[in-house]
Design an enzyme around this catalytic site. Structure first.
Site, PDB file in Angstrom:
ATOM      1  N   HIS A  81       0.873  -1.180   0.000  1.00 12.96           N
ATOM      2  CA  HIS A  81       0.000   0.000   0.000  1.00 12.96           C
ATOM      3  C   HIS A  81       0.913   1.233   0.000  1.00 12.96           C
ATOM      4  O   HIS A  81       2.024   1.187   0.546  1.00 12.96           O
ATOM      5  CB  HIS A  81      -0.826  -0.056   1.292  1.00 12.96           C
ATOM      6  CG  HIS A  81      -1.912   0.950   1.412  1.00 12.96           C
ATOM      7  ND1 HIS A  81      -1.684   2.252   1.781  1.00 12.96           N
ATOM      8  CD2 HIS A  81      -3.255   0.845   1.245  1.00 12.96           C
ATOM      9  CE1 HIS A  81      -2.842   2.898   1.841  1.00 12.96           C
ATOM     10  NE2 HIS A  81      -3.810   2.070   1.520  1.00 12.96           N
ATOM     11  N   ASP A  83       2.998  -4.506   7.920  1.00 13.22           N
ATOM     12  CA  ASP A  83       1.760  -3.746   7.799  1.00 13.22           C
ATOM     13  C   ASP A  83       0.622  -4.749   7.971  1.00 13.22           C
ATOM     14  O   ASP A  83       0.352  -5.556   7.076  1.00 13.22           O
ATOM     15  CB  ASP A  83       1.733  -3.088   6.407  1.00 13.22           C
ATOM     16  CG  ASP A  83       0.406  -2.400   6.113  1.00 13.22           C
ATOM     17  OD1 ASP A  83      -0.561  -2.621   6.853  1.00 13.22           O
ATOM     18  OD2 ASP A  83       0.351  -1.651   5.111  1.00 13.22           O
ATOM     19  N   GLN A 104      -4.576  -5.253   6.867  1.00 13.72           N
ATOM     20  CA  GLN A 104      -5.579  -6.151   6.261  1.00 13.72           C
ATOM     21  C   GLN A 104      -5.527  -7.557   6.851  1.00 13.72           C
ATOM     22  O   GLN A 104      -6.158  -8.463   6.315  1.00 13.72           O
ATOM     23  CB  GLN A 104      -5.372  -6.211   4.739  1.00 13.72           C
ATOM     24  CG  GLN A 104      -5.579  -4.894   4.033  1.00 13.72           C
ATOM     25  CD  GLN A 104      -7.025  -4.393   4.111  1.00 13.72           C
ATOM     26  OE1 GLN A 104      -7.956  -5.149   4.399  1.00 13.72           O
ATOM     27  NE2 GLN A 104      -7.202  -3.104   3.868  1.00 13.72           N
ATOM     28  N   LYS A 148     -10.494  -0.736  10.710  1.00 13.08           N
ATOM     29  CA  LYS A 148     -10.603  -1.932   9.854  1.00 13.08           C
ATOM     30  C   LYS A 148     -10.866  -3.184  10.688  1.00 13.08           C
ATOM     31  O   LYS A 148     -10.876  -4.299  10.181  1.00 13.08           O
ATOM     32  CB  LYS A 148      -9.321  -2.115   9.033  1.00 13.08           C
ATOM     33  CG  LYS A 148      -9.087  -0.994   8.004  1.00 13.08           C
ATOM     34  CD  LYS A 148      -7.826  -1.255   7.219  1.00 13.08           C
ATOM     35  CE  LYS A 148      -7.307  -0.038   6.488  1.00 13.08           C
ATOM     36  NZ  LYS A 148      -8.099   0.345   5.319  1.00 13.08           N
TER      37      LYS A 148
HETATM   38  N1  PMP Z   1      -1.882  -0.645   4.594  1.00 16.59           N
HETATM   39  C1  PMP Z   1      -2.834  -1.384   4.020  1.00 16.59           C
HETATM   40  C2  PMP Z   1      -2.488  -2.749   3.504  1.00 16.59           C
HETATM   41  C3  PMP Z   1      -4.127  -0.875   3.907  1.00 16.59           C
HETATM   42  O1  PMP Z   1      -5.076  -1.603   3.321  1.00 16.59           O
HETATM   43  C4  PMP Z   1      -4.412   0.407   4.419  1.00 16.59           C
HETATM   44  C5  PMP Z   1      -5.795   1.007   4.319  1.00 16.59           C
HETATM   45  N2  PMP Z   1      -6.406   0.870   3.070  1.00 16.59           N
HETATM   46  C6  PMP Z   1      -3.374   1.127   5.030  1.00 16.59           C
HETATM   47  C7  PMP Z   1      -2.127   0.569   5.097  1.00 16.59           C
HETATM   48  C8  PMP Z   1      -3.603   2.475   5.607  1.00 16.59           C
HETATM   49  O2  PMP Z   1      -4.448   2.407   6.696  1.00 16.59           O
HETATM   50  P1  PMP Z   1      -5.002   3.737   7.385  1.00 16.59           P
HETATM   51  O3  PMP Z   1      -5.569   4.577   6.271  1.00 16.59           O
HETATM   52  O4  PMP Z   1      -6.040   3.258   8.331  1.00 16.59           O
HETATM   53  O5  PMP Z   1      -3.850   4.395   8.052  1.00 16.59           O
END
Ligand code: PMP
Length: 415
Positions: free
Chosen positions: A132, A209, A212, A235
């Site tokens: 991401h 990270d 997910q 999440k």
């Molecule tokens: N890493 C991954 C794999 C994600 O799916 C997400 C959210 N889509 C994030 C990081 C970022 O999370 P947040 O916006 O809650 O900080």
């Protein structure tokens, strides 16, 4: 994750679970809501909504400061939540749990502090092609600042990391490897334990990270043996604006402060300031007290259902969705890793994902369309984006049937 799941399926009382989510009974475009955008954020159960209400109506006060009863009760609830979260991921110490705004802030904290302390000109940071943007850009900026180099572990066309490349990419200069536990687009589950072990043999620190993964599988940070694990409350059935950085004590103790101000100091004078101990050293200013407390309630809710049961049910939905999608002519699944969880991405012929998303929305079905903050991964597959259906424990097989019918309808209308 995938192979252990089917045996658990009867453990989920799905209607009883769904009844705890008020939003699931609303209509969207005159249709019953089918919510398959859980990768972006999950809906919240009543116990979480009640915990928000209870906090503000019964114990609202600033924490760690007051001698009065409300302040002490709020502090106790906040610290109790930290302990609940530490236990949930099997952290060795509660003070290895830092409250942040979310995964993004957790990664930024590590990139900034690790960079200042351990990264010098010529050093290298490794990420993967499926990260991401939140797990790319902070490293990129830190590398620019420190004169270090960002290197990338590639993925193959099934959406799996090409681990044979890892041996060449890990060098004596590799200071840290940052990778996702579960890919938000591909659903690939990475073998964090094995990768961590390879990295550590090379003297390389590992950040995971977990955005997910945390709501979809059991996470044991000591078993994974990662140095940092990051996730977001929203999440995992909790509120927005709160998240966690788990970090091994030895690293967090060596880090310089990230943000400074009240709450993180030992002693301040105009000549010099000294800093307090973990976890408060990284929690400057008034934190998101409500978020911290309520995240504990969200964890309790998941623990009540059981992570094995959640994984089993979601895997059943995922396998069924993939199997049904494959029966539609012209469907291309993006991400067919052997270990797959939580989400399926697909395209219908040359139809733009956005157009599919709009038609599904008219049918009350919420999916994500676009690049999912994975632009380098989109480039790998040479696609503009995907349609992504991502699952939560409250989703049903009937909802998957509605998705499949909707995809067929979209295909008919847009072909
Ligand atoms: N890493 C991954 C794999 C994600 O799916 C997400 C959210 N889509 C994030 C990081 C970022 O999370 P947040 O916006 O809650 O900080």
């Amino acid at each position: 994750m995938s192979e252990v799941l089917h045996q658990e399926k009867s453990m989920i009382a799905i209607e009883q679970i769904r009844s705890q989510f008020p939003i699931l009974s609303r209509k969207v475009n005159n249709q019953s809501l089918v919510y398959f955008d859980n990768g972006a954020t999950t809906q919240k159960p009543k116990s979480v909504l009640d915990a928000i209400q209870k906090y503000y109506s019964e114990i609202n006060a600033n924490i760690h400061r007051g001698v009065h009863t409300l302040s002490q009760e709020a502090t106790d609830a906040y610290e109790h939540s930290r302990k609940t979260i530490a236990d949930f991921i099997n952290a060795e110490h509660a003070h290895e749990i830092i409250f942040t705004r979310g995964t993004t802030e957790s990664i930024n904290l590590v990139a900034s502090c690790f960079g200042k302390k351990f990264v010098n000109a010529g050093d290298e940071i490794l990420v993967t092609e499926m990260e991401h943007h939140s797990n790319i850009v902070p490293w990129q900026l830190m590398c620019e600042e420190r004169g270090a180099k960002l290197k990338v572990i590639p993925v193959d066309d099934n959406g799996e990391l090409i681990l044979s490349e890892l041996k060449n990419l890990l060098t004596s200069k590799t200071k840290l490897l940052a990778l996702t536990h579960v890919s938000n687009t591909l659903g690939t589950v990475n073998d964090v334990k094995e990768i961590s072990s390879l990295a550590h043999k090379n003297g390389t620190a590992v950040l995971v990270d977990g955005a997910q993964a945390i709501a979809h599988t059991e996470v044991d940070v000591q078993d994974l043996d990662c140095d940092f694990y990051c996730f977001s409350g929203h999440k995992m059935y909790g509120p927005t604006g709160i998240g966690i950085l788990y970090g091994k004590e030895k690293f967090l103790n060596e880090f310089p402060p990230y943000q400074s101000g009240g709450g993180m100091i030992k002693e301040v004078s105009f000549e010099q300031t000294t800093f307090t101990t973990l976890p408060y050293k990284f929690e400057a200013g008034t934190p998101n007290i409500e978020g911290g407390i309520v995240l504990g309630a969200a964890v309790e809710w998941m623990k009540n259902i059981g992570m094995k049961n959640i994984s089993a049910h979601e895997n059943e939905l995922l396998q069924y969705a993939i199997q049904q999608l494959k029966t539609i002519d012209g469907i291309r699944i993006i991400g067919e890793a052997k270990h797959h969880a939580s989400a399926v991405s697909f395209l219908i012929g040359n139809i733009h994902p956005y157009d599919v998303g709009v038609i599904l929305d008219k049918l009350g079905i919420a999916v994500r369309t676009g690049h999912h903050c994975n632009q380098p991964l989109m480039k790998h597959f040479n696609i503009p984006g995907t349609v992504r259906a991502s699952f939560a424990v409250y989703n049903t097989m009937e909802e998957v049937d509605k998705l499949i019918a909707g995809v067929k309808q979209a295909k008919k209308m847009l072909s």
